[in-house]
Design a protein around this motif. Structure first.
Motif, PDB file in Angstrom:
ATOM      1  N   LEU A  68      25.948  46.312 -21.322  1.00  0.00           N
ATOM      2  CA  LEU A  68      26.439  45.101 -20.915  1.00  0.00           C
ATOM      3  C   LEU A  68      26.435  44.745 -19.516  1.00  0.00           C
ATOM      4  CD1 LEU A  68      27.952  42.749 -22.315  1.00  0.00           C
ATOM      5  CD2 LEU A  68      29.880  43.926 -22.342  1.00  0.00           C
ATOM      6  N   ARG A  69      26.669  45.599 -18.867  1.00  0.00           N
ATOM      7  CA  ARG A  69      26.774  45.602 -17.174  1.00  0.00           C
ATOM      8  C   ARG A  69      25.448  45.025 -16.675  1.00  0.00           C
ATOM      9  NH1 ARG A  69      30.269  50.084 -17.642  1.00  0.00           N
ATOM     10  NH2 ARG A  69      32.561  49.140 -16.809  1.00  0.00           N
ATOM     11  N   ALA A  70      24.447  45.706 -17.263  1.00  0.00           N
ATOM     12  CA  ALA A  70      23.002  45.366 -17.005  1.00  0.00           C
ATOM     13  C   ALA A  70      22.574  43.969 -17.264  1.00  0.00           C
ATOM     14  CB  ALA A  70      22.007  46.170 -17.642  1.00  0.00           C
ATOM     15  N   ALA A  71      23.232  43.447 -18.688  1.00  0.00           N
ATOM     16  CA  ALA A  71      22.896  41.954 -18.902  1.00  0.00           C
ATOM     17  C   ALA A  71      23.548  41.081 -18.058  1.00  0.00           C
ATOM     18  CB  ALA A  71      23.349  41.940 -20.270  1.00  0.00           C
ATOM     19  N   PHE A  72      24.929  41.439 -17.715  1.00  0.00           N
ATOM     20  CA  PHE A  72      25.587  40.505 -16.678  1.00  0.00           C
ATOM     21  C   PHE A  72      24.609  40.473 -15.293  1.00  0.00           C
ATOM     22  CE2 PHE A  72      28.914  39.735 -19.298  1.00  0.00           C
ATOM     23  CZ  PHE A  72      29.750  39.056 -18.805  1.00  0.00           C
ATOM     24  N   GLY A  73      24.189  41.650 -14.980  1.00  0.00           N
ATOM     25  CA  GLY A  73      23.280  41.672 -13.866  1.00  0.00           C
ATOM     26  C   GLY A  73      22.374  40.756 -13.903  1.00  0.00           C
ATOM     27  N   ARG A  74      21.549  40.869 -15.094  1.00  0.00           N
ATOM     28  CA  ARG A  74      20.392  39.882 -14.956  1.00  0.00           C
ATOM     29  C   ARG A  74      20.697  38.393 -15.010  1.00  0.00           C
ATOM     30  NH1 ARG A  74      16.717  43.075 -19.661  1.00  0.00           N
ATOM     31  NH2 ARG A  74      15.578  40.805 -19.827  1.00  0.00           N
ATOM     32  N   GLY A  76      23.019  37.400 -12.914  1.00  0.00           N
ATOM     33  CA  GLY A  76      23.435  37.173 -11.739  1.00  0.00           C
ATOM     34  C   GLY A  76      25.079  37.397 -11.405  1.00  0.00           C
ATOM     35  N   LEU A  77      25.739  38.115 -12.462  1.00  0.00           N
ATOM     36  CA  LEU A  77      27.026  38.635 -12.358  1.00  0.00           C
ATOM     37  C   LEU A  77      27.451  39.837 -12.253  1.00  0.00           C
ATOM     38  CD1 LEU A  77      28.154  35.926 -15.148  1.00  0.00           C
ATOM     39  CD2 LEU A  77      28.449  35.530 -12.743  1.00  0.00           C
ATOM     40  N   SER A  78      28.494  40.254 -11.699  1.00  0.00           N
ATOM     41  CA  SER A  78      28.988  41.564 -11.947  1.00  0.00           C
ATOM     42  C   SER A  78      30.100  41.712 -12.928  1.00  0.00           C
ATOM     43  CB  SER A  78      29.445  41.933 -10.439  1.00  0.00           C
ATOM     44  OG  SER A  78      30.402  43.066 -10.616  1.00  0.00           O
ATOM     45  N   PHE A  79      29.838  42.539 -13.865  1.00  0.00           N
ATOM     46  CA  PHE A  79      30.615  42.378 -15.015  1.00  0.00           C
ATOM     47  C   PHE A  79      32.080  42.881 -14.765  1.00  0.00           C
ATOM     48  CE2 PHE A  79      32.472  44.846 -18.620  1.00  0.00           C
ATOM     49  CZ  PHE A  79      32.407  44.096 -19.342  1.00  0.00           C
ATOM     50  N   ASP A  80      32.003  44.120 -14.131  1.00  0.00           N
ATOM     51  CA  ASP A  80      33.326  44.707 -13.624  1.00  0.00           C
ATOM     52  C   ASP A  80      34.300  43.570 -12.611  1.00  0.00           C
ATOM     53  OD1 ASP A  80      32.992  47.019 -14.851  1.00  0.00           O
ATOM     54  OD2 ASP A  80      31.620  47.499 -13.025  1.00  0.00           O
ATOM     55  N   ASP A  81      33.512  42.592 -12.092  1.00  0.00           N
ATOM     56  CA  ASP A  81      34.235  41.504 -11.492  1.00  0.00           C
ATOM     57  C   ASP A  81      35.021  40.518 -12.151  1.00  0.00           C
ATOM     58  OD1 ASP A  81      33.944  42.830  -8.945  1.00  0.00           O
ATOM     59  OD2 ASP A  81      32.380  41.424  -8.167  1.00  0.00           O
ATOM     60  N   GLU A  82      34.114  40.312 -13.368  1.00  0.00           N
ATOM     61  CA  GLU A  82      34.488  39.277 -14.245  1.00  0.00           C
ATOM     62  C   GLU A  82      35.640  39.801 -15.560  1.00  0.00           C
ATOM     63  OE1 GLU A  82      33.768  36.033 -13.771  1.00  0.00           O
ATOM     64  OE2 GLU A  82      32.222  36.444 -11.887  1.00  0.00           O
ATOM     65  N   VAL A  83      35.180  40.977 -15.802  1.00  0.00           N
ATOM     66  CA  VAL A  83      36.064  41.237 -17.110  1.00  0.00           C
ATOM     67  C   VAL A  83      36.624  42.722 -16.902  1.00  0.00           C
ATOM     68  CG1 VAL A  83      35.639  41.803 -19.499  1.00  0.00           C
ATOM     69  CG2 VAL A  83      34.227  39.877 -18.487  1.00  0.00           C
ATOM     70  N   GLN A  84      37.777  42.907 -17.283  1.00  0.00           N
ATOM     71  CA  GLN A  84      38.398  43.873 -17.123  1.00  0.00           C
ATOM     72  C   GLN A  84      38.509  44.732 -18.521  1.00  0.00           C
ATOM     73  OE1 GLN A  84      42.419  43.988 -15.844  1.00  0.00           O
ATOM     74  NE2 GLN A  84      42.841  46.126 -15.962  1.00  0.00           N
ATOM     75  N   LEU A  85      37.720  46.057 -18.531  1.00  0.00           N
ATOM     76  CA  LEU A  85      37.625  46.820 -19.669  1.00  0.00           C
ATOM     77  C   LEU A  85      38.784  47.802 -19.917  1.00  0.00           C
ATOM     78  CD1 LEU A  85      33.799  47.722 -20.431  1.00  0.00           C
ATOM     79  CD2 LEU A  85      35.350  45.977 -21.792  1.00  0.00           C
ATOM     80  N   ALA A  86      39.365  48.029 -21.009  1.00  0.00           N
ATOM     81  CA  ALA A  86      40.230  49.039 -21.403  1.00  0.00           C
ATOM     82  C   ALA A  86      39.647  50.429 -22.147  1.00  0.00           C
ATOM     83  CB  ALA A  86      41.379  48.666 -21.955  1.00  0.00           C
ATOM     84  N   CYS A  87      39.367  51.501 -21.551  1.00  0.00           N
ATOM     85  CA  CYS A  87      38.725  52.408 -22.426  1.00  0.00           C
ATOM     86  C   CYS A  87      39.646  52.754 -23.591  1.00  0.00           C
ATOM     87  CB  CYS A  87      38.684  53.820 -21.445  1.00  0.00           C
ATOM     88  SG  CYS A  87      37.833  55.121 -22.264  1.00  0.00           S
TER      89      CYS A  87
END
Length: 491
Positions: A68-74, A76-87
């Motif tokens: 999912l992080r790789a898809a966001f990168g494609r 032009g977005l940083s997943f961790d900057d946009e979405v907060q994941l809870a393990c």
């Protein structure tokens, strides 16, 4: 209606695939417009608030966050900057009729409660560690080299040929080879109930669902699954891309072998230079194209496409009972009997499986209350048109009765239900099939992103060999990249 070079690309559908496709095109400076039949974005990866409870509208957790992080990168977005994941610290608990409970997370932290639990815990951990180590190269290759690219049987074989000997057979035989204990077999097999197939019918390759848990864990976005699609919608809006909600497409207009636009249900004609349809490729072939405009090769692939299972989504908000000590809770029989959980029967189910998002994110419900989400099977129909709404009411009554027995003290405050006809009508899942193409189908059974109709591309359900959030998003990106590649070749 006649399209010009200045006409935008129209993306049908504002689910994950549609949002990702539109964002991918917009980042490249290609004019794009998104049309969405519903009043909000996200499709099967969205949330809805009802009576103070935040319910998911399909997807219930994130697996393979690295993909999912790789898809966001494609896009032009940083997943961790946009979405907060809870393990999800305690992802999986399976309860058997003999009193044994098996808790699955990592190979090192999984454990058994019940008779002889010390020895059986070690047997469980050893089996999980061996399975993880044996299948880790397959998992890594899929995540790194296969799923990020357009589905291709030749590519998949080319990347995985070294591992093909271990990939044959069915999940039941694979699990039995690592876990001689029948209770452990039942628990491990129960992690794959989401596929809708019995372990002795499920291809061994689908053990990847368990590998995702062992390698990367399961996660929930803060705010619910809709936080992911909300992030993509924000990015689109920042690019000033037009997203028209409540806009249903009646027909994709084809002339002289090429796309010229779409006609909406209210009669409005929208010219388009290209169309990316992410509302189910099978739905496009069967419903949005005139029969005379469907290429023979595409019709043949659609007619042979093996559909996944159907189900009834039951979601409840409740009080009076504490959440169980795991996100996914399974009450199951032996592995050999688990196929029965996928058959709708006229009695109160003896075994039941459900998720509890408030076990991880209490804020999704009012204080002191919780959410349970489960899928009841909807079997024995050839077409979604055969579904009888009375069956939905009957199934709801029986499964709520089963929950009352499994969760003592529960007081149900609110209920949401979506049956196969609802999935087809509201979520645009072709024939109400939850995953489109059946789990374990090889890549050549999926519909192509690039169709024989000039200017028409497919994304979303039925175009990707996976059932999770990252694959859905990647399918939209891949369809957009196919369009961009064709534009480059034509210049």
């Amino acid at each position: 209606m006649r399209a010009t070079k200045e006409s935008p690309t129209i993306v049908i559908g504002a689910g994950l695939a549609g949002l990702a496709a539109a964002l991918s095109l917009s980042r490249r400076g290609i004019p794009v417009m998104v049309v969405e039949a519903q009043r909000s974005a996200g499709g099967c990866c969205s949330t809805e608030v009802s009576d103070g409870y935040t319910f998911n509208n399909g997807a219930v957790y994130v697996a393979v966050p690295s993909l999912l992080r790789a898809a966001f990168g494609r896009v032009g977005l940083s997943f961790d900057d946009e979405v907060q994941l809870a393990c999800i610290a305690k992802p999986h608990a399976t309860f058997l009729d003999n009193g044994t409970a098996v808790h699955l997370s990592t190979a090192e932290r999984s454990y058994v409660d019940g008779a002889d639990h010390h020895r059986r815990t070690q047997v469980l951990r050893d089996g999980l560690a061996r399975l993880r180590d044996d299948w880790r190269p397959v998992y890594a290759t899929l995540v790194r080299d296969v799923l990020p690219e357009e589905p291709s049987l030749l590519r998949t074989i080319g990347k995985l040929w070294r591992h093909l000997p271990r990939m044959g057979g069915h999940v039941s035989g694979l699990i039995a080879s690592y876990f001689p204990d029948g209770d452990l077999q039942a628990a491990v097999a129960s992690t794959l109930l989401y596929t809708g197939l019995a372990p002795d019918r499920l291809p061994a390759t689908q053990i990847i669902g368990l590998l995702a848990l062992l390698e990367e864990g399961f996660h929930l976005p803060r705010g619910g699954m809709g936080a992911i699609s909300d992030a993509l919608l924000r990015a689109l809006q920042s690019q000033s891309v037009s997203v028209r909600f409540g806009t249903r497409v009646k027909e994709i207009v084809v002339s002289d072998g090429g796309v010229h636009g779409v006609v909406l249900t209210d009669g409005e004609h929208l010219p388009a230079s290209h169309v990316i349809a992410t509302c189910s490729g099978l739905g496009v072939v069967k419903n949005l194209l005139r029969a005379a405009d469907v290429p023979r090769s595409l019709a043949a692939k659609a007619n042979k496409a093996p559909l996944s299972h159907r189900a009834i989504s039951i979601q409840i908000g409740y009080s009076g009972a504490a959440a169980a000590d795991a996100f996914i809770v399974n009450h199951v029989p032996a592995m050999e009997q688990q196929g029965g959980l996928h058959v709708l029967k006229p009695n109160v189910p003896q075994w039941i499986s459900y998720t509890q998002p408030t076990r991880v994110l209490p804020e999704l419900a009012p204080a002191g209350r919780h959410i349970i989400e489960l899928y009841a099977p909807a079997s024995d129909i050839r077409s979604v048109s055969e579904w009888n709404p009375a069956w939905t009411d009957s199934a709801l009554e029986r499964y709520l009765d089963a929950l009352q027995k499994r969760v003592p003290g529960i007081t149900i405050e609110t209920t949401r239900v979506l049956d196969p006809q609802g999935f087809a009508r509201e979520r645009h899942l072709y024939e109400g099939a939850l995953y489109g193409i059946a789990p374990g189908s090889p890549p050549h059974r999926f519909l192509p992103h690039r169709t024989p109709v000039s200017g028409l591309y497919l994304g979303g359900q039925t175009t990707f060999p996976g059932y999770g959030v990252p694959s859905a998003m990647l399918s939209g990106i891949q369809s957009a990249e196919s369009l961009v590649a064709d534009l480059s070749r034509s210049r």
